[in-house]
Design an enzyme around this catalytic site. Structure first.
Site, PDB file in Angstrom:
ATOM      1  N   PHE A 144       0.856  -1.187   0.000  1.00 43.28           N
ATOM      2  CA  PHE A 144       0.000   0.000   0.000  1.00 43.28           C
ATOM      3  C   PHE A 144       0.892   1.237   0.000  1.00 43.28           C
ATOM      4  O   PHE A 144       1.632   1.495   0.936  1.00 43.28           O
ATOM      5  CB  PHE A 144      -0.953   0.063   1.206  1.00 43.28           C
ATOM      6  CG  PHE A 144      -1.910   1.214   1.063  1.00 43.28           C
ATOM      7  CD1 PHE A 144      -3.059   1.088   0.291  1.00 43.28           C
ATOM      8  CD2 PHE A 144      -1.639   2.450   1.632  1.00 43.28           C
ATOM      9  CE1 PHE A 144      -3.918   2.172   0.097  1.00 43.28           C
ATOM     10  CE2 PHE A 144      -2.491   3.533   1.439  1.00 43.28           C
ATOM     11  CZ  PHE A 144      -3.627   3.387   0.684  1.00 43.28           C
ATOM     12  N   ASP A 229       9.321   2.944   1.871  1.00 40.56           N
ATOM     13  CA  ASP A 229       8.159   3.776   2.216  1.00 40.56           C
ATOM     14  C   ASP A 229       7.888   3.617   3.713  1.00 40.56           C
ATOM     15  O   ASP A 229       7.383   2.587   4.156  1.00 40.56           O
ATOM     16  CB  ASP A 229       6.938   3.311   1.386  1.00 40.56           C
ATOM     17  CG  ASP A 229       5.671   4.098   1.716  1.00 40.56           C
ATOM     18  OD1 ASP A 229       5.642   4.799   2.742  1.00 40.56           O
ATOM     19  OD2 ASP A 229       4.692   3.979   0.951  1.00 40.56           O
ATOM     20  N   LYS A 259       2.512  11.489   6.985  1.00 38.95           N
ATOM     21  CA  LYS A 259       1.760  11.313   8.237  1.00 38.95           C
ATOM     22  C   LYS A 259       2.383  12.045   9.426  1.00 38.95           C
ATOM     23  O   LYS A 259       2.222  13.245   9.568  1.00 38.95           O
ATOM     24  CB  LYS A 259       1.591   9.829   8.526  1.00 38.95           C
ATOM     25  CG  LYS A 259       0.759   9.083   7.445  1.00 38.95           C
ATOM     26  CD  LYS A 259       0.420   7.689   7.898  1.00 38.95           C
ATOM     27  CE  LYS A 259      -0.120   6.788   6.798  1.00 38.95           C
ATOM     28  NZ  LYS A 259      -1.489   7.019   6.423  1.00 38.95           N
TER      29      LYS A 259
HETATM   30  C1  LIG Z   1       2.864   2.931   3.639  1.00 40.93           C
HETATM   31  C2  LIG Z   1       1.980   4.014   3.103  1.00 40.93           C
HETATM   32  N1  LIG Z   1       2.340   4.665   1.981  1.00 40.93           N
HETATM   33  C3  LIG Z   1       1.601   5.645   1.471  1.00 40.93           C
HETATM   34  C4  LIG Z   1       0.404   6.035   2.055  1.00 40.93           C
HETATM   35  C5  LIG Z   1      -0.416   7.119   1.433  1.00 40.93           C
HETATM   36  O1  LIG Z   1      -0.386   8.282   2.201  1.00 40.93           O
HETATM   37  P1  LIG Z   1      -1.520   9.391   1.980  1.00 40.93           P
HETATM   38  O2  LIG Z   1      -2.819   8.793   2.422  1.00 40.93           O
HETATM   39  O3  LIG Z   1      -1.087  10.545   2.844  1.00 40.93           O
HETATM   40  O4  LIG Z   1      -1.522   9.726   0.525  1.00 40.93           O
HETATM   41  C6  LIG Z   1      -0.009   5.381   3.220  1.00 40.93           C
HETATM   42  C7  LIG Z   1      -1.283   5.734   3.870  1.00 40.93           C
HETATM   43  O5  LIG Z   1      -1.883   4.998   4.620  1.00 40.93           O
HETATM   44  C8  LIG Z   1       0.797   4.350   3.759  1.00 40.93           C
HETATM   45  O6  LIG Z   1       0.434   3.681   4.866  1.00 40.93           O
END
Ligand SMILES: Cc1ncc(COP(=O)(O)O)c(C=O)c1O
Length: 402
Positions: A144, A229, A259
């Site tokens: 994700f 990530d 976040k």
């Molecule tokens: C590992 C990871 N990458 C990317 C994202 C995407 O972030 P955003 O919702 O701020 O676009 C999330 C969101 O939950 C995430 O957990």
């Protein structure tokens, strides 16, 4: 669960005028302080989701609120057409904290992932010598990384993709936690491997010990950039400043944060890398009206200082270890597994006991807000400022529901 007329009216309004792209628990929140949130009827809950780990510092942390209020009444946005007096010091702080040479600020997590994809592709063409339009990025199944078209192009979750094609080419999906699959997937066109050190949205899936180290070795051997990530796992959540530090003694090539970088008060994200990678962007090739704005930069600088000053990574490590061990002592016919690292925890409910959502609804009635993940898991990720007494209380509620 019965809900008040006031709550129902607000939910109905959101349902009537909003797109139904979420399935929230039937609770309407209007206030937050530390680990606690309150609904519009005055009921208090312990927040075990922390806005998907965006409020590691706790809700409305006074230092971050002060920074936001002061900066917002002074100067909020200039666009990158001009310099502002806050961005540079924030970028210096996050580079020094993480040990990276350079940072590129954006807003949402998905934007920072997109930024990394663009930078890595360009690095492939300019530095690695990949033929035009041939760059490949390897990703993992159950990943994700956000919701944009390019990102869902490499999702393995049909629900995230269905009806949103045509998709962006140039991605190869391999299974997570499989070093052989990674090595076999590499070609002369592979520019990067993008992965989460723990797969959060997939249900807190923790790879085997040695996986990330093996991945880094394979990357180095093949001149493939390792892009981690840590939008969800970073900034203390797993008991280290960054989750990769549990395994790697050397930084990955790219680190993506979002976040908690701004403590939940303002959307800020950032892609960190070397000069060799981030140097590929020339003026006009990437940007964002709000990315690096003075308000977000000031807020993020303060939010980062709170993580350091309050030693939130160490707190998560100490508190998380004891809490996970205690959760494992619960004897319940419903529990398949308890797993986690730091304060990033999942209780997986047995398929025979039905989905996790009714358990979350029962927790809600007891004053605990936890969200199910992927059907079977109850996700527990409270703000890292949580106290031992609060964790003890949480434990009793979870025990009684299980
Ligand atoms: C590992 C990871 N990458 C990317 C994202 C995407 O972030 P955003 O919702 O701020 O676009 C999330 C969101 O939950 C995430 O957990």
């Amino acid at each position: 669960m019965s809900i008040s007329d006031k709550t129902k009216k607000i939910i109905d309004e959101a349902d009537r005028y909003g797109a139904h792209n979420y399935h929230p628990l039937p609770v309407v929140l209007c206030r937050g302080e530390g680990v606690w949130v309150w609904d519009v009827d005055g009921k208090k809950y312990l927040d075990c989701l922390s806005a998907y780990s965006a409020v590691n510092q706790g809700h409305c942390h006074p230092r971050i609120v002060k920074a936001l209020v002061e900066q917002s009444s002074k100067f909020s946005l200039s666009s990158r057409a001009f310099h502002n007096d806050q961005m540079g010091s924030f970028l210096k702080a996050i580079c020094e904290f993480s040990g990276f040479e350079k940072a590129l600020p954006m807003n949402s997590g998905a934007e920072a992932v997109e930024t990394a994809i663009k930078a890595l592709r360009k690095w492939g063409y300019l530095k690695k010598g990949v033929a035009a339009e041939q760059a490949e990025i390897i990703v993992c199944s159950n990943n994700f990384h956000g919701r944009t078209v390019s990102i869902v192009s490499f999702s393995s979750e049909e629900g995230y993709r269905e009806g949103f094609g045509p998709f962006t080419p140039g991605f190869k999906i391999i299974s997570y936690n499989d070093l052989q699959a990674f090595e076999e997937a590499i070609t002369k066109n592979t520019v990067a491997f993008l992965l989460e050190p723990i797969q959060g949205e997939a249900g807190i899936l923790i790879p085997d010990k040695g996986y990330l180290k093996g991945v880094q070795q394979i990357c180095k051997k093949n001149n493939v950039m390792l892009a981690v990530d840590e939008i969800q796992t970073g900034l203390g959540r797993t008991g280290r400043d960054f989750c990769f530090q549990h395994e790697l003694s050397e930084n990955p090539d790219v680190l993506i944060l979002g976040k908690a970088i701004s403590g939940g008060l303002y959307p800020v994200s950032v892609m960190l890398a070397s000069e060799e990678i981030l140097g590929v962007f020339k003026p006009g090739q990437h940007g964002s009206t709000f990315g690096g704005n003075p308000l977000g930069s000031r807020v993020a600088a303060e939010a980062l200082a709170v993580i350091k000053d309050e030693k939130l990574s160490q707190r998560a490590a100490q508190l998380g270890e004891g809490f996970i061990a205690k959760l494992k002592t619960i004897s319940s016919s419903h529990v398949e597994e308890v797993r986690g690292l730091g304060l990033m925890i999942a209780i997986e409910i047995k398929k025979s006991s039905g989905p996790a959502r009714p358990f979350c609804e029962k927790l809600q009635a007891l004053g605990v807000l936890a969200k199910e993940t992927h059907g079977q898991s109850i996700r527990l990720a409270p703000p890292l400022v949580i106290k031992q007494e609060e964790l003890d209380w949480l434990f009793e509620q979870i025990k009684s529901v299980l």
